[in-house]
Design a protein around this motif. Structure first.
Motif, PDB file in Angstrom:
ATOM      1  N   LEU A   1      75.108  -1.986  -4.955  1.00 56.69           N
ATOM      2  CA  LEU A   1      75.331  -0.543  -4.920  1.00 56.69           C
ATOM      3  C   LEU A   1      74.899   0.022  -3.569  1.00 56.69           C
ATOM      4  CD1 LEU A   1      74.025   0.555  -8.441  1.00 56.69           C
ATOM      5  CD2 LEU A   1      76.372  -0.023  -7.766  1.00 56.69           C
TER       6      LEU A   1
ATOM      7  N   SER B   1      82.410   8.697  -6.912  1.00 58.63           N
ATOM      8  CA  SER B   1      80.967   8.938  -6.799  1.00 58.63           C
ATOM      9  C   SER B   1      80.700  10.436  -6.739  1.00 58.63           C
ATOM     10  CB  SER B   1      80.409   8.258  -5.546  1.00 58.63           C
ATOM     11  OG  SER B   1      80.920   8.867  -4.368  1.00 58.63           O
TER      12      SER B   1
ATOM     13  N   ALA C   1      78.047   4.182  -4.810  1.00 58.29           N
ATOM     14  CA  ALA C   1      77.664   4.798  -6.075  1.00 58.29           C
ATOM     15  C   ALA C   1      77.275   6.266  -5.927  1.00 58.29           C
ATOM     16  CB  ALA C   1      76.494   4.029  -6.685  1.00 58.29           C
ATOM     17  N   LEU C   2      77.009   6.725  -4.711  1.00 56.68           N
ATOM     18  CA  LEU C   2      76.523   8.089  -4.511  1.00 56.68           C
ATOM     19  C   LEU C   2      76.813   8.520  -3.080  1.00 56.68           C
ATOM     20  CD1 LEU C   2      74.827  10.521  -5.582  1.00 56.68           C
ATOM     21  CD2 LEU C   2      72.792   9.340  -4.711  1.00 56.68           C
TER      22      LEU C   2
ATOM     23  N   ILE D   1      65.269   9.509  -4.275  1.00 58.51           N
ATOM     24  CA  ILE D   1      66.536   9.017  -4.812  1.00 58.51           C
ATOM     25  C   ILE D   1      66.467   7.493  -4.856  1.00 58.51           C
ATOM     26  CG2 ILE D   1      69.030   8.858  -4.398  1.00 58.51           C
ATOM     27  CD1 ILE D   1      68.697  11.541  -2.839  1.00 58.51           C
ATOM     28  N   THR D   2      66.765   6.937  -6.001  1.00 55.32           N
ATOM     29  CA  THR D   2      66.765   5.479  -6.132  1.00 55.32           C
ATOM     30  C   THR D   2      68.133   5.048  -6.649  1.00 55.32           C
ATOM     31  OG1 THR D   2      65.809   5.668  -8.342  1.00 55.32           O
ATOM     32  CG2 THR D   2      64.289   5.293  -6.514  1.00 55.32           C
ATOM     33  N   THR D   3      68.812   4.239  -5.886  1.00 62.55           N
ATOM     34  CA  THR D   3      70.127   3.717  -6.255  1.00 62.55           C
ATOM     35  C   THR D   3      70.167   2.237  -5.897  1.00 62.55           C
ATOM     36  OG1 THR D   3      71.182   5.857  -5.821  1.00 62.55           O
ATOM     37  CG2 THR D   3      72.630   3.925  -5.901  1.00 62.55           C
ATOM     38  N   GLY D   4      70.368   1.400  -6.879  1.00 63.47           N
ATOM     39  CA  GLY D   4      70.418  -0.032  -6.618  1.00 63.47           C
ATOM     40  C   GLY D   4      69.150  -0.570  -5.981  1.00 63.47           C
TER      41      GLY D   4
ATOM     42  N   VAL E   1      74.721   3.815  -1.000  1.00 61.60           N
ATOM     43  CA  VAL E   1      74.757   5.271  -0.852  1.00 61.60           C
ATOM     44  C   VAL E   1      75.388   5.580   0.496  1.00 61.60           C
ATOM     45  CG1 VAL E   1      73.363   7.366  -0.647  1.00 61.60           C
ATOM     46  CG2 VAL E   1      72.682   5.560  -2.256  1.00 61.60           C
TER      47      VAL E   1
ATOM     48  N   SER F   1      71.525  -5.734  -3.152  1.00 58.44           N
ATOM     49  CA  SER F   1      72.112  -4.889  -4.187  1.00 58.44           C
ATOM     50  C   SER F   1      73.619  -4.791  -4.010  1.00 58.44           C
ATOM     51  CB  SER F   1      71.504  -3.482  -4.125  1.00 58.44           C
ATOM     52  OG  SER F   1      72.163  -2.605  -5.029  1.00 58.44           O
TER      53      SER F   1
ATOM     54  N   ALA G   1      71.856   0.706   1.777  1.00 55.62           N
ATOM     55  CA  ALA G   1      71.744  -0.086   0.554  1.00 55.62           C
ATOM     56  C   ALA G   1      70.686  -1.160   0.729  1.00 55.62           C
ATOM     57  CB  ALA G   1      73.082  -0.746   0.227  1.00 55.62           C
TER      58      ALA G   1
ATOM     59  N   GLU H   1      65.365   3.211  -1.929  1.00 54.46           N
ATOM     60  CA  GLU H   1      64.566   4.431  -2.029  1.00 54.46           C
ATOM     61  C   GLU H   1      64.827   5.327  -0.827  1.00 54.46           C
ATOM     62  OE1 GLU H   1      59.947   5.510  -1.423  1.00 54.46           O
ATOM     63  OE2 GLU H   1      60.334   4.198  -3.153  1.00 54.46           O
TER      64      GLU H   1
END
Length: 276
Positions: free
Chosen positions: A52, A105, A81-82, A127-130, A54, A50, A46, A133
């Protein structure tokens, strides 16, 4: 020079669980064995600011471990989140469905049978989460569905079982193929040369501080093993079991079944290239 620094890839000493880079935190699963080393490394990644996160490879179906991963993220103020999978071997993926239930998730993987949700994973995808990258790197060979994840902000790559924190991995024939595996190692080497990757965050074992050194060691090891197998065949050893007994004579016999998978992959590779 410390003993660790003298080993391939310069494995990081100390406890495996805990922060590894600014964005990656390891939670070690309680499933140690000859094949899983200290256990499966479940990675929480993460951006520091953030809320969020992963998770990569939730690991085995162990309720205590899965909840420990969630608790670790929550203590850092993050919601998972993922969930991503490097490949489908049970020590990496068996807990995924339960983990998805606990975290609500999606699970994304190359193999459609392992996905929970509508999306898979594609080579080169970002992949972009919060704000995080992660770049999807295809690394088949250990298994056909093996992936790695490039974390450019930390100069790191999460390799699953393609590169381990110590020792070498199995080419799990017939699903795994040696030609694919060698191509994957070369792909990872290009990340170290061209993309600034210096750190390996493996699926088992300690973090490696010298990614390029680790890849070069793996490539040299595979070339050495291939030469040994070719020599064993020339000496009259024909079956995979006979080759294992000759080439892996100094290896613990409990590891011979796994070694035979790699030997089968090596024999196939040598045959395809007209070398035996």
């Amino acid at each position: 020079m410390t003993e660790a620094a003298a080993l391939p890839g310069q494995p990081r000493g100390g406890v495996i669980s805990g922060p590894a880079t600014a964005r990656a935190h390891c939670v070690l699963a309680p499933n140690p064995s000859a094949m899983t080393l200290d256990g499966t490394n479940t990675w929480i990644v993460a951006e520091p600011d953030s809320d969020l996160a992963v998770v990569i490879d939730p690991g085995p179906l162990d309720e205590g471990h899965l909840r420990a991963v969630i608790d670790t993220a929550e203590r850092a103020g993050k919601r998972i989140a993922l969930t991503l999978l490097t490949h489908g071997h049970p020590d990496h993926s068996d807990g995924a469905a339960r983990f998805a239930e606990l975290t609500r998730s999606d699970v994304r993987a190359l193999d459609p049978a392992l996905r929970l949700g509508d999306e898979g994973l594609d080579a080169g995808e970002v992949i972009t989460t919060g704000g995080l990258e992660l770049r999807v790197v295809p690394t088949p060979g250990h298994t056909a569905d093996s992936l790695s994840f490039h974390l450019p902000a930390d100069g790191a790559v999460l390799t699953g079982d393609t590169i381990l924190g110590r020792g070498t991995t199995v080419v799990a024939h017939p699903d795994g193929r040696l030609g694919d595996y060698l191509d994957s190692l070369r792909r990872l080497r290009s990340l170290t040369v061209d993309d600034g990757v210096s750190t390996v965050l493996p699926g088992h074992g300690p973090v490696l501080n010298d990614a390029q050194g680790a890849v070069e060691f793996y490539l040299a090891h595979r070339a050495h093993r291939l030469a040994q197998v070719e020599t064993a065949v020339e000496a009259g050893h024909r079956t995979p079991a006979e080759v294992v007994a000759s080439v892996y004579a100094d290896v613990d016999r409990s590891l011979w079944p796994a070694a035979e998978l790699s030997v089968r992959a090596q024999l196939e590779y040598l045959g395809e290239h007209g070398l035996i």
